[in-house]
Design an enzyme around this catalytic site. Structure first.
Site, PDB file in Angstrom:
ATOM      1  N   THR A 279      33.762  34.186  45.618  1.00 36.86           N
ATOM      2  CA  THR A 279      34.757  35.144  45.099  1.00 36.86           C
ATOM      3  C   THR A 279      34.416  36.587  45.490  1.00 36.86           C
ATOM      4  O   THR A 279      35.293  37.359  45.897  1.00 36.86           O
ATOM      5  CB  THR A 279      34.818  35.050  43.550  1.00 36.86           C
ATOM      6  OG1 THR A 279      35.117  33.698  43.192  1.00 36.86           O
ATOM      7  CG2 THR A 279      35.849  35.992  42.976  1.00 36.86           C
TER       8      THR A 279
ATOM      9  N   ARG B 234      37.585  25.436  49.286  1.00 40.57           N
ATOM     10  CA  ARG B 234      36.781  26.444  48.557  1.00 40.57           C
ATOM     11  C   ARG B 234      35.603  26.881  49.411  1.00 40.57           C
ATOM     12  O   ARG B 234      35.241  28.057  49.447  1.00 40.57           O
ATOM     13  CB  ARG B 234      36.275  25.876  47.226  1.00 40.57           C
ATOM     14  CG  ARG B 234      37.293  25.769  46.128  1.00 40.57           C
ATOM     15  CD  ARG B 234      37.836  27.072  45.609  1.00 40.57           C
ATOM     16  NE  ARG B 234      36.887  27.863  44.843  1.00 40.57           N
ATOM     17  CZ  ARG B 234      37.214  28.929  44.119  1.00 40.57           C
ATOM     18  NH1 ARG B 234      38.484  29.336  44.055  1.00 40.57           N
ATOM     19  NH2 ARG B 234      36.313  29.611  43.474  1.00 40.57           N
TER      20      ARG B 234
ATOM     21  N   ASN C 145      40.030  40.280  48.203  1.00 41.41           N
ATOM     22  CA  ASN C 145      39.307  39.202  48.897  1.00 41.41           C
ATOM     23  C   ASN C 145      40.199  38.252  49.692  1.00 41.41           C
ATOM     24  O   ASN C 145      39.846  37.101  49.948  1.00 41.41           O
ATOM     25  CB  ASN C 145      38.358  38.473  47.937  1.00 41.41           C
ATOM     26  CG  ASN C 145      39.104  37.822  46.781  1.00 41.41           C
ATOM     27  OD1 ASN C 145      40.332  37.810  46.759  1.00 41.41           O
ATOM     28  ND2 ASN C 145      38.363  37.266  45.842  1.00 41.41           N
TER      29      ASN C 145
ATOM     30  N   PHE D 286      39.516  43.605  34.723  1.00 41.42           N
ATOM     31  CA  PHE D 286      40.199  43.831  36.004  1.00 41.42           C
ATOM     32  C   PHE D 286      41.584  43.189  36.062  1.00 41.42           C
ATOM     33  O   PHE D 286      42.291  43.330  37.060  1.00 41.42           O
ATOM     34  CB  PHE D 286      39.338  43.300  37.171  1.00 41.42           C
ATOM     35  CG  PHE D 286      38.986  41.830  37.069  1.00 41.42           C
ATOM     36  CD1 PHE D 286      39.874  40.840  37.464  1.00 41.42           C
ATOM     37  CD2 PHE D 286      37.752  41.447  36.577  1.00 41.42           C
ATOM     38  CE1 PHE D 286      39.560  39.496  37.355  1.00 41.42           C
ATOM     39  CE2 PHE D 286      37.414  40.099  36.460  1.00 41.42           C
ATOM     40  CZ  PHE D 286      38.330  39.122  36.861  1.00 41.42           C
TER      41      PHE D 286
ATOM     42  N   LYS E 297      46.707  36.607  50.247  1.00 41.06           N
ATOM     43  CA  LYS E 297      47.064  37.662  49.293  1.00 41.06           C
ATOM     44  C   LYS E 297      47.657  38.871  50.033  1.00 41.06           C
ATOM     45  O   LYS E 297      47.575  38.946  51.270  1.00 41.06           O
ATOM     46  CB  LYS E 297      45.808  38.058  48.506  1.00 41.06           C
ATOM     47  CG  LYS E 297      45.239  36.909  47.652  1.00 41.06           C
ATOM     48  CD  LYS E 297      43.981  37.341  46.930  1.00 41.06           C
ATOM     49  CE  LYS E 297      43.447  36.246  46.028  1.00 41.06           C
ATOM     50  NZ  LYS E 297      42.236  36.678  45.273  1.00 41.06           N
TER      51      LYS E 297
ATOM     52  N   GLU F  56      48.685  24.610  39.781  1.00 41.57           N
ATOM     53  CA  GLU F  56      49.145  25.742  40.586  1.00 41.57           C
ATOM     54  C   GLU F  56      50.271  25.338  41.538  1.00 41.57           C
ATOM     55  O   GLU F  56      51.231  26.095  41.741  1.00 41.57           O
ATOM     56  CB  GLU F  56      47.967  26.321  41.379  1.00 41.57           C
ATOM     57  CG  GLU F  56      46.956  27.016  40.471  1.00 41.57           C
ATOM     58  CD  GLU F  56      45.690  27.452  41.192  1.00 41.57           C
ATOM     59  OE1 GLU F  56      45.587  27.255  42.425  1.00 41.57           O
ATOM     60  OE2 GLU F  56      44.786  27.991  40.525  1.00 41.57           O
TER      61      GLU F  56
ATOM     62  N   HIS G  41      43.506  33.147  48.259  1.00 41.81           N
ATOM     63  CA  HIS G  41      43.298  32.337  47.046  1.00 41.81           C
ATOM     64  C   HIS G  41      43.167  30.874  47.447  1.00 41.81           C
ATOM     65  O   HIS G  41      43.864  30.407  48.337  1.00 41.81           O
ATOM     66  CB  HIS G  41      44.499  32.468  46.096  1.00 41.81           C
ATOM     67  CG  HIS G  41      44.467  31.430  45.005  1.00 41.81           C
ATOM     68  ND1 HIS G  41      43.672  31.554  43.888  1.00 41.81           N
ATOM     69  CD2 HIS G  41      45.080  30.216  44.903  1.00 41.81           C
ATOM     70  CE1 HIS G  41      43.806  30.478  43.134  1.00 41.81           C
ATOM     71  NE2 HIS G  41      44.662  29.649  43.725  1.00 41.81           N
TER      72      HIS G  41
ATOM     73  N   TYR H  30      47.091  33.313  36.758  1.00 39.40           N
ATOM     74  CA  TYR H  30      45.794  33.896  36.395  1.00 39.40           C
ATOM     75  C   TYR H  30      45.606  33.998  34.878  1.00 39.40           C
ATOM     76  O   TYR H  30      44.827  34.838  34.409  1.00 39.40           O
ATOM     77  CB  TYR H  30      45.647  35.283  37.032  1.00 39.40           C
ATOM     78  CG  TYR H  30      45.297  35.261  38.507  1.00 39.40           C
ATOM     79  CD1 TYR H  30      44.263  34.449  38.998  1.00 39.40           C
ATOM     80  CD2 TYR H  30      45.961  36.082  39.421  1.00 39.40           C
ATOM     81  CE1 TYR H  30      43.926  34.444  40.356  1.00 39.40           C
ATOM     82  CE2 TYR H  30      45.624  36.082  40.781  1.00 39.40           C
ATOM     83  CZ  TYR H  30      44.607  35.258  41.232  1.00 39.40           C
ATOM     84  OH  TYR H  30      44.259  35.268  42.567  1.00 39.40           O
TER      85      TYR H  30
HETATM   86  P1  DAT Z   1      38.466  32.877  42.905  1.00 42.54           P
HETATM   87  O1  DAT Z   1      39.619  33.633  43.517  1.00 42.54           O
HETATM   88  O2  DAT Z   1      37.284  32.794  43.826  1.00 42.54           O
HETATM   89  O3  DAT Z   1      38.872  31.529  42.347  1.00 42.54           O
HETATM   90  P2  DAT Z   1      38.447  33.830  40.152  1.00 42.54           P
HETATM   91  O4  DAT Z   1      39.406  32.736  39.853  1.00 42.54           O
HETATM   92  O5  DAT Z   1      37.233  33.938  39.289  1.00 42.54           O
HETATM   93  O6  DAT Z   1      37.944  33.755  41.661  1.00 42.54           O
HETATM   94  O7  DAT Z   1      39.184  35.249  40.102  1.00 42.54           O
HETATM   95  C1  DAT Z   1      40.486  35.368  40.620  1.00 42.54           C
HETATM   96  C2  DAT Z   1      40.579  36.665  41.384  1.00 42.54           C
HETATM   97  O8  DAT Z   1      40.364  37.764  40.492  1.00 42.54           O
HETATM   98  C3  DAT Z   1      39.525  36.850  42.467  1.00 42.54           C
HETATM   99  O9  DAT Z   1      39.865  36.202  43.674  1.00 42.54           O
HETATM  100  C4  DAT Z   1      39.523  38.342  42.627  1.00 42.54           C
HETATM  101  C5  DAT Z   1      39.747  38.838  41.199  1.00 42.54           C
HETATM  102  N1  DAT Z   1      38.458  39.142  40.577  1.00 42.54           N
HETATM  103  C6  DAT Z   1      37.541  38.267  40.110  1.00 42.54           C
HETATM  104  N2  DAT Z   1      36.476  38.891  39.615  1.00 42.54           N
HETATM  105  C7  DAT Z   1      36.720  40.226  39.776  1.00 42.54           C
HETATM  106  C8  DAT Z   1      35.999  41.430  39.461  1.00 42.54           C
HETATM  107  N3  DAT Z   1      34.808  41.383  38.885  1.00 42.54           N
HETATM  108  N4  DAT Z   1      36.579  42.612  39.786  1.00 42.54           N
HETATM  109  C9  DAT Z   1      37.800  42.672  40.369  1.00 42.54           C
HETATM  110  N5  DAT Z   1      38.523  41.585  40.687  1.00 42.54           N
HETATM  111  C10 DAT Z   1      37.996  40.381  40.384  1.00 42.54           C
HETATM  112 MG    MG Z   2      40.096  31.023  40.767  1.00 47.43          MG
END
Ligand code: DAT
Ligand code: MG
Length: 145
Positions: A91, A85, A112, A57, A9, A126, A115, A49
């Site tokens: 996450t 993963r 974080n 968020f 990212k 994706e 991805h 997304y």
């Molecule tokens: P991951 O990236 O582990 O698959 P996800 O698909 O649930 O997680 O969410 C996608 C991204 O969105 C994640 O990497 C960071 C952001 N995100 C998720 N939860 C969040 C939160 N509570 N506050 C801010 N950003 C968040």
């Molecule tokens: Mg995800």
């Protein structure tokens, strides 16, 4: 053979973590089949997304993901979706274990670093979204067998 989408990212690129992240996937034994370095459009990210559209968020997530270039990659290998993963970690970096990318390099869920697709179906979706078929290289790795 199984494939997954991994993307460094914008924060990972800004912090010069690209090499270390690629190294982890190479070292583990996965095969790189596609890579690009570019800024990505809001349109692509809103599809990527889409399931998070209703989250509070979501606007800041899109803003952050379009704030600078990303390195998107397709990696291939046995069980690559699940293994990557676990290499990437939880996450929320506060819950990510040391030894994972997020556990080693990040402290906040909104930054974080990386991805990784979360299922085989998600990975296929994706990869099709981020890459054209001809960009995925079929090549033989000497240690593949
Ligand atoms: P991951 O990236 O582990 O698959 P996800 O698909 O649930 O997680 O969410 C996608 C991204 O969105 C994640 O990497 C960071 C952001 N995100 C998720 N939860 C969040 C939160 N509570 N506050 C801010 N950003 C968040
Ligand atoms: Mg995800």
């Amino acid at each position: 053979m199984e494939r997954t989408l991994i993307a460094v990212k914008p924060d990972g690129v800004q912090r010069r973590l690209v090499g270390q992240i690629i190294q982890r996937f190479e070292q583990r034994g996965f095969k790189l089949v596609a890579v690009f370095f570019d800024k990505v459009s809001e349109d692509l990210l809103s599809q990527h997304y889409g399931q998070l559209r209703t989250k509070p968020f979501y606007p800041s997530l899109l803003h952050y993901m379009t704030s600078g270039p990303v390195v998107a990659m397709v990696w291939e290998g046995h069980n690559v979706v699940q293994t990557s993963r676990s290499m990437v970690g939880h996450t929320n970096p506060a819950e990510a274990r040391a030894g994972t990318v997020r556990g080693d390099f990040s402290i906040h869920v909104s930054r974080n670093v990386v991805h990784a697709s979360d299922s085989q179906e998600g990975a296929q979706r994706e990869i099709q979204l981020w890459f054209q078929g001809k960009e995925l290289l079929n090549w033989d790795c000497c240690d593949q067998k």
